[in-house]
Write a protein that holds these residues in place. Sequence first.
Motif, PDB file in Angstrom:
ATOM      1  N   GLY A 172      38.222  39.235  35.158  1.00 34.54           N
ATOM      2  CA  GLY A 172      38.785  40.702  36.107  1.00 34.54           C
ATOM      3  C   GLY A 172      37.842  40.984  36.700  1.00 34.54           C
ATOM      4  N   CYS A 173      36.844  42.569  36.337  1.00 35.27           N
ATOM      5  CA  CYS A 173      36.156  43.146  37.265  1.00 35.27           C
ATOM      6  C   CYS A 173      34.213  42.947  37.142  1.00 35.27           C
TER       7      CYS A 173
ATOM      8  N   LEU B 171      37.273  35.136  39.759  1.00 32.40           N
ATOM      9  CA  LEU B 171      36.741  33.225  40.344  1.00 32.40           C
ATOM     10  C   LEU B 171      38.065  33.370  41.246  1.00 32.40           C
ATOM     11  N   VAL B 172      37.730  33.366  42.672  1.00 33.77           N
ATOM     12  CA  VAL B 172      38.477  32.490  44.078  1.00 33.77           C
ATOM     13  C   VAL B 172      37.861  31.846  44.756  1.00 33.77           C
TER      14      VAL B 172
ATOM     15  N   ILE C 263      37.780  20.126  40.766  1.00 34.76           N
ATOM     16  CA  ILE C 263      37.150  22.094  40.242  1.00 34.76           C
ATOM     17  C   ILE C 263      37.785  22.101  38.795  1.00 34.76           C
ATOM     18  N   LYS C 264      39.070  21.851  38.076  1.00 38.11           N
ATOM     19  CA  LYS C 264      39.242  22.957  37.405  1.00 38.11           C
ATOM     20  C   LYS C 264      38.661  21.738  35.437  1.00 38.11           C
ATOM     21  N   GLN C 265      38.949  20.858  36.205  1.00 32.13           N
ATOM     22  CA  GLN C 265      38.285  20.040  34.879  1.00 32.13           C
ATOM     23  C   GLN C 265      36.222  20.278  34.830  1.00 32.13           C
ATOM     24  N   ALA C 266      35.931  20.691  36.572  1.00 37.98           N
ATOM     25  CA  ALA C 266      34.475  20.935  35.860  1.00 37.98           C
ATOM     26  C   ALA C 266      33.413  22.583  35.768  1.00 37.98           C
TER      27      ALA C 266
ATOM     28  N   GLU D 134      41.474  31.751  40.536  1.00 35.03           N
ATOM     29  CA  GLU D 134      42.732  31.376  41.302  1.00 35.03           C
ATOM     30  C   GLU D 134      42.284  30.589  43.215  1.00 35.03           C
ATOM     31  N   VAL D 135      43.097  30.399  43.427  1.00 33.70           N
ATOM     32  CA  VAL D 135      43.231  29.801  44.644  1.00 33.70           C
ATOM     33  C   VAL D 135      43.285  30.451  45.944  1.00 33.70           C
ATOM     34  N   SER D 136      42.405  30.732  47.077  1.00 34.01           N
ATOM     35  CA  SER D 136      42.314  31.067  47.826  1.00 34.01           C
ATOM     36  C   SER D 136      44.130  31.071  49.093  1.00 34.01           C
ATOM     37  N   PRO D 137      44.561  30.978  49.768  1.00 35.11           N
ATOM     38  CA  PRO D 137      45.470  30.707  50.080  1.00 35.11           C
ATOM     39  C   PRO D 137      44.959  30.304  51.485  1.00 35.11           C
ATOM     40  N   ASP D 138      43.027  30.865  51.670  1.00 31.94           N
ATOM     41  CA  ASP D 138      42.703  30.030  52.839  1.00 31.94           C
ATOM     42  C   ASP D 138      41.524  29.197  52.438  1.00 31.94           C
ATOM     43  N   LEU D 139      41.903  28.422  51.432  1.00 28.92           N
ATOM     44  CA  LEU D 139      40.950  27.422  50.885  1.00 28.92           C
ATOM     45  C   LEU D 139      40.959  26.222  52.268  1.00 28.92           C
TER      46      LEU D 139
END
Length: 122
Positions: A7-8, A85-86, A99-102, A108-113
Amino acid sequence: TCSRTRGCSSVISGRMIPGKMVKGMGGAMDLVGSPGTTVVVTMEHTARGAHKILPQCNLPLTGTQVVDKIITEKCVFNVVKDVGLVLVEIAQGETLDSIKQATSATFEVSPDLKPLQQIKMK
């Protein structure tokens, strides 16, 4: 170092690990406690195979709600209030799955990754 974001809130621990030799506390508390400070954590993504970006920090805290960005050799996370986290940049050779495994903490994943960027020096 561990970082927890949910969250925040974003927390950081730069304290010594019990049983490990350290030279002193340093200035981490002063840095994270200063109003208007941007805190960017740079670190290895894992240590000897163990996750360092955790859902909950298990070391004494240096500061809470202070981390703005986490940069590792694998990726860059922004810490966004009310989101957490984004993932905004990913290193060449890494995938979302790697990345998820580590990473123990959810993100979240940014739409501008985009690919991991290098700083351009003037």
